[in-house]
Design an enzyme around this catalytic site. Structure first.
Site, mmCIF file in Angstrom:
data_model
loop_
_atom_site.group_PDB
_atom_site.id
_atom_site.type_symbol
_atom_site.label_atom_id
_atom_site.label_comp_id
_atom_site.label_asym_id
_atom_site.label_seq_id
_atom_site.Cartn_x
_atom_site.Cartn_y
_atom_site.Cartn_z
ATOM 1 C CE LYS A 38 -2.015 1.595 4.224
ATOM 2 N NZ LYS A 38 -1.957 3.468 3.988
ATOM 3 C CG ASN A 39 2.305 2.308 2.957
ATOM 4 O OD1 ASN A 39 1.785 2.924 3.385
ATOM 5 N ND2 ASN A 39 2.834 2.538 4.311
ATOM 6 N NE ARG A 73 0.311 13.167 6.248
ATOM 7 C CZ ARG A 73 0.127 14.045 6.925
ATOM 8 N NH1 ARG A 73 -0.742 14.513 7.182
ATOM 9 N NH2 ARG A 73 1.520 14.303 6.980
ATOM 10 C CB CYS A 112 -5.847 6.305 11.089
ATOM 11 S SG CYS A 112 -6.190 4.582 10.502
ATOM 12 N NE ARG A 123 -0.968 10.192 10.540
ATOM 13 C CZ ARG A 123 -1.892 9.229 9.423
ATOM 14 N NH1 ARG A 123 -0.404 8.502 9.350
ATOM 15 N NH2 ARG A 123 -2.850 9.461 9.407
ATOM 16 N N PRO A 124 1.939 16.474 10.445
ATOM 17 C CG PRO A 124 3.766 17.650 11.681
ATOM 18 C CD PRO A 124 2.660 16.468 11.799
ATOM 19 C CB ILE A 125 1.938 18.783 5.592
ATOM 20 C CG1 ILE A 125 0.630 19.668 5.033
ATOM 21 C CG2 ILE A 125 0.635 17.224 5.498
ATOM 22 C CD1 ILE A 125 0.011 19.664 4.705
ATOM 23 C CG ASP A 138 2.792 1.783 9.388
ATOM 24 O OD1 ASP A 138 2.388 2.347 10.022
ATOM 25 O OD2 ASP A 138 2.811 2.001 8.123
ATOM 26 N NE ARG A 170 -7.392 4.200 5.053
ATOM 27 C CZ ARG A 170 -6.646 5.183 5.816
ATOM 28 N NH1 ARG A 170 -6.753 4.738 7.208
ATOM 29 N NH2 ARG A 170 -5.670 5.583 5.434
#
Length: 421
Positions: free
Chosen positions: A22-23, A92, A116, A121-123, A308, A400
C-alpha cells in the site's frame, strides 16, 4: 458496515502470498501524473486506499483501467488541478499528489488530508520544501490548501526529520523542476526505492534512494510507457507472521523481501519464534505459543522497527511471558488501541509514548472497535489468540491496508468471518 467475528484458539498454519505494498503503490500512482502517456502498474493491492487514489486521478482527468492487480493510468490529458475534498479527506496519502500535480500543472488545490487519527502528522516539511523550490503557498483557507508555481527550481533541501511523505513529495516535484534537487536526511524506506525505480522508468535521473541523500535531475518533458511491479507489502507480511506467532502456529510467507522486514523478524526471533529464510523471498515461521517478553522495542525510521508494526507487536507481547516495554517515537497517539486490547484481558500500562506490557496466560473474547488501520490489525491478532468469540467493528479501517483479511486468515486455519451489520 461490517464486523469481523473471530473465534480464537486456532493455530494459524499454511502458506500465504504477500500482495503489493500500500505504501509503495500510492506514491507511484501519484507519480503517474508526471507522465504524459500511459503507465502500467502490476502487483497492486485491492485496497480501499488504492480505490480512493484512483478516484482522485480520475477526477483530475486521468483515464483509469483496472483488472485485478493490474492498473493502467493514462495521464496524457489532465482536466483539473483541484482534488475533490471528500476524496482527500479519506486518507492521509492524498497529500502525495501535491508535488506531482504542482510539477505538472503549476497549480494545485487540495483539502487538508485525512486518515487515521494516530497523532499529528503535519505537512510543514512538505510545504517548506516546495517553497524552497519556488512554490507559493497561499495557506489553508476553509480547509483548502492552495499552491502555485510558475516554475519549480531545483535546490538543496535538508529535512528536519526523515519523513517518508515529504521525501516522496519532493522527489515528485523535483522530477520536473529545472536543475538538480538534493534531499538531505531523506527517508530510507523501501517504498522510497520503489518510487525511484518508477521515476527512472519515466526517464528521470534520480539516485540515492535507500541512503540519506537523494539527487534528482529534473526534466520538463516526460512521456513514457513504463511497466512497473510494486514491491511486496512488508507490513502485511509482518502482521500475518505476528498473528501466527501469537497463535502458536506455523506459517510460510512467500513473495516477501527478507531484508525489508529484518527488524520485525529480529524481534520475533527474540520472542522465541523459529524463522527460516529461503531464496530471499520466502520466510517460514514456527511458534509453539510459549513465547517470552522483549525488554525494549523502540520504533524508528527504516531500517529500525516500523511504527506501522508497533500495535501488532504489542498484541503479540500481551501473551508473552514477562514484561515488555515498547516506546513509540513517531506518532504520539498510536497507543489508543491498547484500551481495546485490555478488553481482551491484556495487561498494558501506557505512560506518554511508552507502553508497559505484562504478559498474561489467557486472553478472553470481547466486543472490540477498530479506530485506526494498524490498531485494528492488532485487535485481530488479539482476538485470534483469545478464548471465545470476539466481534470487531470499524472494519473499514482494516480494509484500508489489508486485502480481504478474513479470507487470507481463513485460508490458514482461522475461524473468522465478515458479518454485515
Amino acid at each position: 458496515m461490517s464486523n469481523l467475528v473471530i473465534t480464537g484458539g486456532s493455530r494459524l498454519c499454511g502458506i500465504i502470498e504477500v500482495p503489493g505494498a500500500k505504501n509503495a503503490v500510492l506514491p507511484v500512482l501519484a507519480a503517474t501524473l508526471l507522465n504524459k502517456g500511459t503507465s502500467i502498474l502490476e502487483n497492486c493491492p485491492e485496497l480501499d486506499d488504492v480505490t480512493t487514489m484512483l478516484e482522485i486521478l480520475g477526477a483530475l482527468g486521468c483515464g483509469i483501467r483496472r483488472e485485478g492487480s493490474r492498473i493502467e493510468v493514462d495521464a496524457s490529458r489532465l482536466t483539473a488541478s483541484s482534488i475533490p475534498e471528500a476524496l482527500a479527506r479519506k486518507m492521509r496519502s492524498s497529500i502525495i499528489i501535491l508535488g506531482a500535480l504542482l510539477a505538472r500543472c503549476g497549480e494545485v488545490h487540495v483539502s487538508y488530508p485525512g486518515g487515521c487519527e494516530i497523532g499529528l502528522r503535519p505537512i510543514d516539511m512538505h510545504l517548506k520544501a516546495l517553497s524552497q523550490m519556488g512554490a507559493q503557498i497561499d495557506g489553508i483557507n476553509d480547509g483548502i490548501l492552495c499552491c502555485r508555481a510558475e516554475k519549480l527550481t531545483g535546490c538543496e533541501i535538508l529535512l528536519d526529520y526523515p519523513s517518508v511523505g515529504a521525501t516522496e513529495n519532493i522527489m515528485l516535484a523535483a522530477s520536473m523542476a529545472e536543475g538538480e534537487t538534493i534531499i538531505r536526511n531523506a527517508a530510507k524506506e523501501p517504498e522510497i526505492d520503489d518510487l525511484q525505480a518508477f521515476l527512472r522508468k519515466l526517464g528521470v535521473q534520480v539516485s540515492g534512494a535507500g541512503t540519506g541523500v537523494i539527487r534528482i535531475q529534473g526534466t520538463r518533458e516526460i512521456k513514457a510507457e513504463p511497466v512497473h511491479r510494486i514491491i511486496p507489502d512488508r507490513i502485511v507480511a509482518g502482521t500475518y507472521l505476528a498473528a501466527a506467532a501469537a497463535t502458536g502456529g506455523s506459517l510460510v510467507v512467500t513473495g516477501v523481501i527478507y531484508d525489508h522486514i529484518g527488524s520485525v523478524l529480529y524481534c520475533l526471533k527474540r520472542c522465541g519464534c523459529r524463522i527460516k529464510n529461503y531464496s530471499g523471498n520466502v520466510i517460514a515461521l514456527e511458534s509453539n505459543g510459549n513465547l517470552t517478553a522483549l525488554d525494549l522495542v523502540r520504533t524508528s525510521p527504516y531500517p529500525g522497527f516500523p511504527t506501522d508494526m508497533q500495535p501488532q507487536m504489542v498484541a503479540l507481547l500481551s501473551k508473552c511471558r514477562g514484561t515488555s516495554v515498547v516506546v513509540e517515537t513517531v506518532f504520539e497517539n498510536r497507543f489508543r488501541y491498547t484500551e481495546q486490547l485490555m478488553k481482551l484481558g491484556a495487561d498494558i500500562s501506557v505512560q506518554g509514548r511508552t507502553a508497559i506490557i505484562r504478559g498474561v496466560d489467557k486472553l478472553k473474547a470481547a466486543q472490540l472497535e477498530a479506530r485506526d488501520l494498524r490498531g485494528g490489525a492488532a485487535l485481530v491478532i488479539g482476538a485470534l489468540a483469545a478464548e471465545g468469540t470476539s466481534s470487531i467493528s470499524g472494519v473499514n479501517y482494516i480494509d484500508r491496508g489489508y486485502e480481504r483479511m478474513e479470507k487470507v486468515l481463513s485460508s490458514i486455519g482461522a475461524d473468522i468471518k465478515r458479518v454485515e451489520t
